[in-house]
Scaffold this motif. Structure first.
Motif, PDB file in Angstrom:
ATOM      1  N   UNK A   1      -8.691  37.604  58.940  1.00  0.00           N
ATOM      2  CA  UNK A   1      -7.881  37.259  57.966  1.00  0.00           C
ATOM      3  C   UNK A   1      -7.395  38.490  57.268  1.00  0.00           C
ATOM      4  N   UNK A   2      -8.350  38.875  57.163  1.00  0.00           N
ATOM      5  CA  UNK A   2      -7.922  40.585  56.620  1.00  0.00           C
ATOM      6  C   UNK A   2      -7.575  41.336  57.768  1.00  0.00           C
ATOM      7  N   UNK A   3      -7.981  41.752  58.827  1.00  0.00           N
ATOM      8  CA  UNK A   3      -7.278  42.709  59.478  1.00  0.00           C
ATOM      9  C   UNK A   3      -6.398  42.956  60.179  1.00  0.00           C
ATOM     10  N   UNK A   4      -6.281  40.786  61.170  1.00  0.00           N
ATOM     11  CA  UNK A   4      -4.663  40.878  61.260  1.00  0.00           C
ATOM     12  C   UNK A   4      -3.487  41.171  60.436  1.00  0.00           C
ATOM     13  N   UNK A   5      -3.231  41.315  59.532  1.00  0.00           N
ATOM     14  CA  UNK A   5      -2.117  41.871  58.470  1.00  0.00           C
ATOM     15  C   UNK A   5      -1.667  42.798  59.066  1.00  0.00           C
ATOM     16  N   UNK A   6      -2.888  43.888  58.256  1.00  0.00           N
ATOM     17  CA  UNK A   6      -2.767  45.391  58.849  1.00  0.00           C
ATOM     18  C   UNK A   6      -2.120  45.862  60.392  1.00  0.00           C
ATOM     19  N   UNK A   7      -2.433  45.425  61.258  1.00  0.00           N
ATOM     20  CA  UNK A   7      -1.734  45.429  63.198  1.00  0.00           C
ATOM     21  C   UNK A   7      -0.220  45.241  62.845  1.00  0.00           C
ATOM     22  N   UNK A   8      -0.674  44.010  62.299  1.00  0.00           N
ATOM     23  CA  UNK A   8       0.892  43.064  62.283  1.00  0.00           C
ATOM     24  C   UNK A   8       1.992  43.264  61.854  1.00  0.00           C
ATOM     25  N   UNK A   9       2.592  44.669  61.314  1.00  0.00           N
ATOM     26  CA  UNK A   9       3.825  45.467  61.485  1.00  0.00           C
ATOM     27  C   UNK A   9       4.155  46.307  62.731  1.00  0.00           C
ATOM     28  N   UNK A  10       2.903  47.266  63.041  1.00  0.00           N
ATOM     29  CA  UNK A  10       2.602  48.225  64.215  1.00  0.00           C
ATOM     30  C   UNK A  10       3.092  46.787  64.903  1.00  0.00           C
ATOM     31  N   UNK A  11       2.626  46.299  65.573  1.00  0.00           N
ATOM     32  CA  UNK A  11       2.408  45.086  66.358  1.00  0.00           C
ATOM     33  C   UNK A  11       4.244  44.735  66.999  1.00  0.00           C
ATOM     34  N   UNK A  12       4.665  43.835  65.293  1.00  0.00           N
ATOM     35  CA  UNK A  12       5.786  43.286  65.814  1.00  0.00           C
ATOM     36  C   UNK A  12       7.218  44.672  65.569  1.00  0.00           C
ATOM     37  N   UNK A  13       6.629  45.909  65.182  1.00  0.00           N
ATOM     38  CA  UNK A  13       7.818  47.027  65.836  1.00  0.00           C
ATOM     39  C   UNK A  13       7.814  47.209  67.094  1.00  0.00           C
TER      40      UNK A  13
END
Length: 529
Positions: free
Chosen positions: A474-486
């Motif tokens: 739950x802590x880590x997923x939101x950190x890479x989400x912006x890069x993944x969706x970009x």
């Protein structure tokens, strides 16, 4: 012959590890033999002893359930309520990094990963002497579940209130992390409270409510946070939750009584010692069936067991490995959604902050409807299979609701991603979000109830193992989400998540349905037939 306050243990207490299981590193057996003539063994006074929390009136059981669920509800609200206000906070503190902005929300969940480990002490490895089971419960027996829960909640309250007075990003992140440590207590101890008070055939409804709270809270939080951020200051996000939590704290003082069996029996033994006639010249040692050794009360033992057992269980228990990884993935997806939904509806659909926040309701609708349906059927399903199994209950009877959950979750991910990617009407994206909520809650409720039923005596440690890894996700997923969706866009990004959900989740209920009992038979901690 030894003296004993006899009782008939319930199904949970009968399901014990074998007598030849070697103790763990910090464990030791009792020195005093059970057959000593100067020995009084204190246990429940029969299967209907009113002091046993499993025999409490339903009103008292539900009061404890709702208080624990309230604790579990309010801190997850704090975990996500700040999400719609992060832009405002970033501007005030001069933060430009998307990773740091995401961390402002998710660092609270990192505290969840740390907190349960120092509160997860449950029963230690079973040691049997002449048929009488012995368990060591250092932290819980010293303090009890109720006291630990309320002190942890008070710790959360103090640092959550302090978050509203943060003057820079360092203080903000630190206060959020410390609040998360306190707020994570109900996620590990709460399941133990329900295991203490409810019998297996009654536990499903209580676990359904308890399981709904930590996922419904983060949905309600952003809806409120969006309006607060737009119409007031972000600091009221913290102050408003602190006011509500103070009310819950007060209710806990009145309605959350102690449920932990070793502590309750120790109080009973203490009364016997106080009223014992010592003038007859014979000294009788009074102990409970959960009596700890002196070593078990040392802080070195307490911290060592608390910090190691969840990892030992995760390392040695295939059941926890399979379900823990799947729960970690689901919570990662859940908090990824909580942090990215504002970007979808503000960026793709060009809605203002307060209106974009309302789309969290679709996630809440899916969670609530599925939870209410599951609440009405989870115990019926359990009882039906139990009846067919010669009236013998098995933890695997909790798994059927998980089957549709593993199917609906990837469907919801796929619809949400491509609905946003192709700019389809927002209602389609909301339907996908709602289906994600349905899949999440069906899986989470089934898994948590299964873990409590399968690891009853070690429920807190087993739940702590799962809670630790899911909180890290739950802590880590939101950190890479912006890069993944970009890089991939919402469509391909959510498709990747859907594929992972299928690969990990879909086989899980079938594997445990057919092989779960066999796995439990070889387990050191799991419930046995």
């Amino acid at each position: 012959m030894p003296h004993k306050h006899s009782s008939t243990q319930g199904d949970d207490e009968k399901s014990l590890p074998p007598t030849n299981t070697p103790p763990l590193e910090h464990e030791s057996s009792l020195v005093q033999p059970v057959d000593s003539p100067n020995f009084l063994l204190v246990d429940w006074d029969g299967p209907t002893d009113p002091l046993n929390p499993k025999n409490w009136p339903y009103r008292q059981k539900w009061a404890a359930t709702f208080v624990v669920s309230s604790f579990t509800f309010i801190s997850p609200i704090s975990s996500s309520m700040v999400a719609p206000a992060t832009t405002q906070i970033a501007q005030e503190f001069g933060v430009t990094s998307t990773v740091v902005i995401a961390m402002m929300t998710s660092v609270f969940v990192l505290g969840y990963a740390v907190g349960p480990l120092v509160r997860s002490i449950e029963y230690s490895n079973a040691q049997q002497a002449n048929g009488v089971e012995k368990f060591l419960g250092p932290l819980s027996e010293i303090y009890g579940r109720s006291r630990v829960l309320q002190l942890a909640n008070l710790f959360y309250l103090v640092w959550n209130l302090a978050g509203g007075f943060a003057r820079n990003k360092g203080e903000f992140i630190a206060f959020r992390f410390l609040a998360g440590i306190g707020g994570g207590a109900p996620l590990s101890i709460g399941g133990g409270v329900l295991g203490d008070t409810w019998k297996p055939e009654e536990r499903g409804k209580a676990m359904a409510i308890y399981s709904l709270a930590p996922v419904l809270g983060p949905v309600i939080g952003p809806v409120c946070g969006a309006w607060i951020a737009e119409r007031s200051t972000w600091r009221w996000v913290f102050w408003s939750t602190s006011i509500v939590d103070a009310a819950i704290q007060i209710s806990g003082l009145f309605y959350l009584q102690e449920t932990y069996a070793p502590l309750l029996l120790e109080k009973k033994a203490k009364k016997i010692r106080e009223t014992m006639d010592t003038e007859k010249g014979q000294t009788i040692q009074v102990r409970t069936v959960f009596d700890p050794t002196d070593d078990s009360r040392r802080w070195k033992f307490i911290l060592g067991t608390a910090l190691t057992r969840p990892f030992i269980i995760f390392a040695r228990e295939p059941i926890i490995q399979l379900l823990g990884i799947y729960m970690a993935f689901m919570y990662g997806v859940f908090y990824l959604y909580l942090t990215t939904l504002p970007g979808i509806f503000e960026g793709t659909y060009h809605e203002r902050t307060s209106i974009a926040g309302l789309h969290y309701i679709s996630l809440g609708v899916g969670l609530t409807i599925a939870s209410q349906i599951n609440t009405r059927f989870i115990d019926r399903i359990y009882i039906r299979f139990k009846t067919k199994n010669n009236d013998i209950g098995e933890p695997e009877f909790r798994l059927p609701p998980m089957i549709p959950g593993t199917i609906v979750l990837p469907i919801g991910l796929f619809i949400t991603g491509w609905g946003a990617q192709e700019h389809i009407h927002w209602i389609v994206t909301d339907i996908g979000i709602a289906l994600v909520g349905v899949g999440l809650i069906l899986n989470i409720q089934s898994i948590q109830t299964y873990i409590v039923d399968a690891f009853t005596l070690y429920a807190a440690s087993a739940l702590a193992a799962a809670a630790c890894f899911r909180s890290l996700a739950g802590f880590g997923f939101p950190l890479f989400a912006p890069a993944m969706y970009d890089k991939l866009g919402y469509g391909k990004g959510d498709t990747v998540l859907a594929v992972v959900a299928i690969v990990i989740g879909c086989p899980a209920p079938w594997i445990l349905w057919y092989y779960g009992k066999r796995i439990r038979l070889s387990s050191r901690y799991a419930r046995r037939p």
